[in-house]
Motif scaffolding. Sequence first.
Motif, PDB file in Angstrom:
ATOM      1  N   THR A 164       0.842  -1.197   0.000  1.00  0.00           N
ATOM      2  CA  THR A 164       0.000   0.000   0.000  1.00  0.00           C
ATOM      3  C   THR A 164       0.876   1.245   0.000  1.00  0.00           C
ATOM      4  N   GLN A 165       0.678   2.091  -0.986  1.00  0.00           N
ATOM      5  CA  GLN A 165       1.407   3.351  -1.054  1.00  0.00           C
ATOM      6  C   GLN A 165       0.746   4.379  -0.133  1.00  0.00           C
ATOM      7  N   VAL A 166       1.546   5.290   0.410  1.00  0.00           N
ATOM      8  CA  VAL A 166       1.040   6.317   1.321  1.00  0.00           C
ATOM      9  C   VAL A 166       1.178   7.685   0.659  1.00  0.00           C
ATOM     10  N   LYS A 167       0.075   8.398   0.573  1.00  0.00           N
ATOM     11  CA  LYS A 167       0.078   9.754   0.026  1.00  0.00           C
ATOM     12  C   LYS A 167      -0.251  10.745   1.138  1.00  0.00           C
ATOM     13  N   TRP A 168       0.678  11.638   1.436  1.00  0.00           N
ATOM     14  CA  TRP A 168       0.498  12.645   2.472  1.00  0.00           C
ATOM     15  C   TRP A 168       0.002  13.952   1.854  1.00  0.00           C
ATOM     16  N   VAL A 169      -1.029  14.542   2.459  1.00  0.00           N
ATOM     17  CA  VAL A 169      -1.604  15.796   1.983  1.00  0.00           C
ATOM     18  C   VAL A 169      -1.593  16.800   3.136  1.00  0.00           C
ATOM     19  N   LEU A 170      -1.055  17.978   2.908  1.00  0.00           N
ATOM     20  CA  LEU A 170      -0.979  18.996   3.953  1.00  0.00           C
ATOM     21  C   LEU A 170      -2.342  19.647   4.176  1.00  0.00           C
ATOM     22  N   SER A 171      -2.800  19.655   5.435  1.00  0.00           N
ATOM     23  CA  SER A 171      -4.002  20.386   5.832  1.00  0.00           C
ATOM     24  C   SER A 171      -3.572  21.625   6.617  1.00  0.00           C
ATOM     25  N   LEU A 172      -3.975  22.791   6.148  1.00  0.00           N
ATOM     26  CA  LEU A 172      -3.617  24.030   6.838  1.00  0.00           C
ATOM     27  C   LEU A 172      -4.619  24.391   7.929  1.00  0.00           C
ATOM     28  N   GLY A 173      -5.713  23.651   8.001  1.00  0.00           N
ATOM     29  CA  GLY A 173      -6.727  23.903   9.016  1.00  0.00           C
ATOM     30  C   GLY A 173      -7.816  22.851   8.925  1.00  0.00           C
ATOM     31  N   SER A 174      -8.695  22.812   9.934  1.00  0.00           N
ATOM     32  CA  SER A 174      -9.785  21.834   9.928  1.00  0.00           C
ATOM     33  C   SER A 174     -10.646  21.958   8.680  1.00  0.00           C
ATOM     34  N   ASN A 175     -10.847  23.199   8.238  1.00  0.00           N
ATOM     35  CA  ASN A 175     -11.702  23.383   7.062  1.00  0.00           C
ATOM     36  C   ASN A 175     -11.129  22.670   5.839  1.00  0.00           C
ATOM     37  N   ARG A 176      -9.814  22.748   5.679  1.00  0.00           N
ATOM     38  CA  ARG A 176      -9.190  22.069   4.540  1.00  0.00           C
ATOM     39  C   ARG A 176      -9.278  20.548   4.692  1.00  0.00           C
ATOM     40  N   ALA A 177      -8.953  20.045   5.889  1.00  0.00           N
ATOM     41  CA  ALA A 177      -9.015  18.595   6.120  1.00  0.00           C
ATOM     42  C   ALA A 177     -10.419  18.067   5.856  1.00  0.00           C
ATOM     43  N   LEU A 178     -11.428  18.800   6.293  1.00  0.00           N
ATOM     44  CA  LEU A 178     -12.808  18.369   6.115  1.00  0.00           C
ATOM     45  C   LEU A 178     -13.235  18.434   4.650  1.00  0.00           C
ATOM     46  N   GLU A 179     -12.754  19.431   3.925  1.00  0.00           N
ATOM     47  CA  GLU A 179     -13.025  19.488   2.482  1.00  0.00           C
ATOM     48  C   GLU A 179     -12.416  18.275   1.782  1.00  0.00           C
ATOM     49  N   TYR A 180     -11.184  17.942   2.154  1.00  0.00           N
ATOM     50  CA  TYR A 180     -10.511  16.804   1.535  1.00  0.00           C
ATOM     51  C   TYR A 180     -11.229  15.497   1.859  1.00  0.00           C
ATOM     52  N   LEU A 181     -11.690  15.338   3.101  1.00  0.00           N
ATOM     53  CA  LEU A 181     -12.432  14.141   3.485  1.00  0.00           C
ATOM     54  C   LEU A 181     -13.741  14.042   2.709  1.00  0.00           C
ATOM     55  N   ASN A 182     -14.436  15.141   2.604  1.00  0.00           N
ATOM     56  CA  ASN A 182     -15.743  15.143   1.946  1.00  0.00           C
ATOM     57  C   ASN A 182     -15.626  14.800   0.464  1.00  0.00           C
ATOM     58  N   SER A 183     -14.547  15.241  -0.160  1.00  0.00           N
ATOM     59  CA  SER A 183     -14.365  15.012  -1.590  1.00  0.00           C
ATOM     60  C   SER A 183     -13.712  13.667  -1.897  1.00  0.00           C
ATOM     61  N   GLY A 184     -13.181  12.988  -0.853  1.00  0.00           N
ATOM     62  CA  GLY A 184     -12.471  11.744  -1.075  1.00  0.00           C
ATOM     63  C   GLY A 184     -11.008  11.940  -1.409  1.00  0.00           C
ATOM     64  N   ALA A 185     -10.512  13.177  -1.310  1.00  0.00           N
ATOM     65  CA  ALA A 185      -9.097  13.441  -1.574  1.00  0.00           C
ATOM     66  C   ALA A 185      -8.207  12.792  -0.521  1.00  0.00           C
ATOM     67  N   ILE A 186      -8.739  12.602   0.689  1.00  0.00           N
ATOM     68  CA  ILE A 186      -8.054  11.847   1.727  1.00  0.00           C
ATOM     69  C   ILE A 186      -9.036  10.891   2.374  1.00  0.00           C
ATOM     70  N   ASP A 187      -8.483   9.832   2.973  1.00  0.00           N
ATOM     71  CA  ASP A 187      -9.290   8.846   3.694  1.00  0.00           C
ATOM     72  C   ASP A 187      -9.331   9.135   5.187  1.00  0.00           C
ATOM     73  N   VAL A 188      -8.259   9.739   5.711  1.00  0.00           N
ATOM     74  CA  VAL A 188      -8.101  10.012   7.137  1.00  0.00           C
ATOM     75  C   VAL A 188      -7.592  11.434   7.286  1.00  0.00           C
ATOM     76  N   GLY A 189      -8.204  12.207   8.209  1.00  0.00           N
ATOM     77  CA  GLY A 189      -7.805  13.602   8.352  1.00  0.00           C
ATOM     78  C   GLY A 189      -7.915  14.125   9.763  1.00  0.00           C
ATOM     79  N   SER A 190      -7.113  15.143  10.075  1.00  0.00           N
ATOM     80  CA  SER A 190      -6.989  15.707  11.425  1.00  0.00           C
ATOM     81  C   SER A 190      -7.774  17.007  11.531  1.00  0.00           C
ATOM     82  N   THR A 191      -8.692  17.061  12.493  1.00  0.00           N
ATOM     83  CA  THR A 191      -9.499  18.264  12.664  1.00  0.00           C
ATOM     84  C   THR A 191      -9.776  18.503  14.137  1.00  0.00           C
ATOM     85  N   ALA A 192     -10.314  19.677  14.406  1.00  0.00           N
ATOM     86  CA  ALA A 192     -10.849  19.956  15.735  1.00  0.00           C
ATOM     87  C   ALA A 192     -12.223  19.308  15.866  1.00  0.00           C
TER      88      ALA A 192
END
Length: 343
Positions: free
Chosen positions: A75-103
């Motif tokens: 399994t390859q690992v792709k790291w995506v930078l989240s500058l804030g919860s809003n970005r992490a949540l956008e990425y999760l909602n769109s499927g750009a990431i599977d796991v994300g860090s938020t408040a």
Amino acid sequence: MTFARGTLHRFFQRSNRRATGFIALMATVAPAFMPVSVHAAPLAELKLDYAYYSPESLVIKRNGWLEEALAPDHTQVKWVLSLGSNRALEYLNSGAIDVGSTAGLAAVLAKANGNPIRAVYIFSRPEWTALVVRKDSPITTLAQLKGKKIAATNGTDPFLFTLRALHTAGLSRDDVQIVNLQHPDGRTALANGQVDAWAGLDPHMAAAEVNDGARLLYRNVDFNTWGFLNAREDFIAAHPDTLAHVLKVYEKARLWIAAHPDETAQIIAEESKVSLPVAKLQLSRNDFSHPQPGSQQLVALKAAAPILTQEQLVKPGTDLNQVIEALIDVKPAQPVIAANSSK
């Protein structure tokens, strides 16, 4: 009705042949209709975020622990930078990431508005946000923010922290001018005098204190909601083994941070491009001792959730308690944390 003995015998012979043929036919076609237990193939690529406000993510990424754990599955690992919860949540909602860090409260807001996520791990109990003013600012109370400009990133913990803070002083969002800026841009706007206050987020807030002499106007650790590691619901269902690997590595990082605070601060400084004193200040405002999602988060979020209704951030009639209970998923982390506790 009566049958001769020979007629009755021939009737049962024909019936048995038909039954045998039917059974054979069903044996052939049944697999197409009957539910079967299917094990998902190993995930080709895991997409997850790293964030300057999540020390574990920086430690894991730096040390390559997740790539090592998933190597046997190719399994390859792709790291995506989240500058804030809003970005992490956008990425999760769109499927750009599977796991994300938020408040935590930001995750509630997203879940209430249809984001298909669950909180599966607590990466920290932080005091990562406060309302910040310049060192020469005449503002000394929340009430003095009336009519002023406040920089905040919509949909994040600092934004929601600001609304809750204003309510304690009898103010609402309509009493101030909130300028929607990403966290680092908010710090710059404050330093340049373009806004009167800023809803800060570490490490940028710590950098403003150490480097700019900025002052924390209002602090309230209870208004800082927990650091949630969220996963998409479809990912949780389809790839429980991969998720378990992620949580094991997060647990490894959590324990490593406790044993190596100086090395952790150095990693934060290098990854976030801040000074070591700034990184140490940020790290000092994190409590890593409560990784299991559960009752603490339920209580904290249910106390915080009314701000979402009061400020009309969710649809009228939304049952936020139900949303919170659907968000907190206690199961994935339990065996991982229990395994560490028994060592």
